[in-house]
Design a protein around this motif. Sequence first.
Motif, short mmCIF file in Angstrom:
data_model
loop_
_atom_site.label_atom_id
_atom_site.label_comp_id
_atom_site.label_asym_id
_atom_site.label_seq_id
_atom_site.Cartn_x
_atom_site.Cartn_y
_atom_site.Cartn_z
N GLY A 126 20.42 -8.75 -52.03
CA GLY A 126 21.80 -8.89 -51.61
C GLY A 126 22.12 -10.33 -51.25
O GLY A 126 21.25 -11.15 -51.04
N ASN A 127 23.41 -10.63 -51.15
CA ASN A 127 23.85 -11.98 -50.85
C ASN A 127 24.96 -11.90 -49.82
O ASN A 127 25.96 -11.21 -50.03
N HIS A 128 24.79 -12.57 -48.71
CA HIS A 128 25.81 -12.59 -47.68
C HIS A 128 25.90 -14.01 -47.15
O HIS A 128 25.02 -14.48 -46.41
N ALA A 129 26.94 -14.73 -47.56
CA ALA A 129 27.10 -16.11 -47.13
C ALA A 129 28.53 -16.32 -46.65
O ALA A 129 29.48 -15.79 -47.23
N SER A 130 28.65 -17.09 -45.59
CA SER A 130 29.98 -17.39 -45.06
C SER A 130 29.90 -18.72 -44.32
O SER A 130 28.99 -18.94 -43.52
N SER A 168 23.90 -18.78 -44.94
CA SER A 168 23.48 -17.65 -45.76
C SER A 168 22.61 -16.72 -44.93
O SER A 168 21.74 -17.17 -44.18
N ARG A 169 22.87 -15.43 -45.07
CA ARG A 169 22.11 -14.41 -44.37
C ARG A 169 21.61 -13.40 -45.39
O ARG A 169 22.09 -13.37 -46.51
N THR A 170 20.69 -12.57 -44.96
CA THR A 170 20.24 -11.52 -45.87
C THR A 170 21.33 -10.49 -46.01
O THR A 170 22.01 -10.14 -45.04
N GLY A 171 21.53 -10.02 -47.22
CA GLY A 171 22.57 -9.05 -47.48
C GLY A 171 21.99 -7.74 -47.94
O GLY A 171 20.81 -7.65 -48.29
N ARG A 172 22.79 -6.72 -47.93
CA ARG A 172 22.34 -5.41 -48.39
C ARG A 172 22.43 -5.36 -49.90
O ARG A 172 23.31 -5.96 -50.51
N ARG A 194 23.01 -3.31 -53.53
CA ARG A 194 23.95 -2.27 -53.97
C ARG A 194 23.25 -0.92 -53.98
O ARG A 194 22.03 -0.84 -54.01
#
Length: 137
Positions: free
Chosen positions: A19-23, A27-31, A33
């Motif tokens: 997963g990809n979680h960036a803001s 960047s953070r670990t994402g869930r 799909r």
Amino acid sequence: MTRFPTAGHLASWAGICPGNHASAGTSRTGRTRQGSTWLRTALTEATHAAATTRETYLAAHYAQIRGRRSVQKAVGAIRHDILVAYWHIVADNTVYRELGPDWAQRRHGTDAQQKRLVAQLEKLGLKVTIESKDKAA
């Protein structure tokens, strides 16, 4: 011709890619799909089987990630490795080739780094001569 042009497309469709979680530059670990439940279950079972084997790339990679991150992160990474290997076997019509437990060390070792750097310099049009550093001096 396969349905998916790259292994990344297959992993994304299956929901097995990271997963990809960036803001705001963080960047953070994402869930991941959701993907296919039966495929995820089958790959998880294959991952647990691969993790218990001896002297294989998948077992060594699992142990390496499990030591740094967690069991679930390691399971996710090996699921992805298995799916990518499957895509290459089908797309290239080839047999599975075991990389060995020391593949990461061979890939990132000093000999490989030296070979890679020499190739980069020669690609720039430079002639490279390598001399070992004399320890007696």
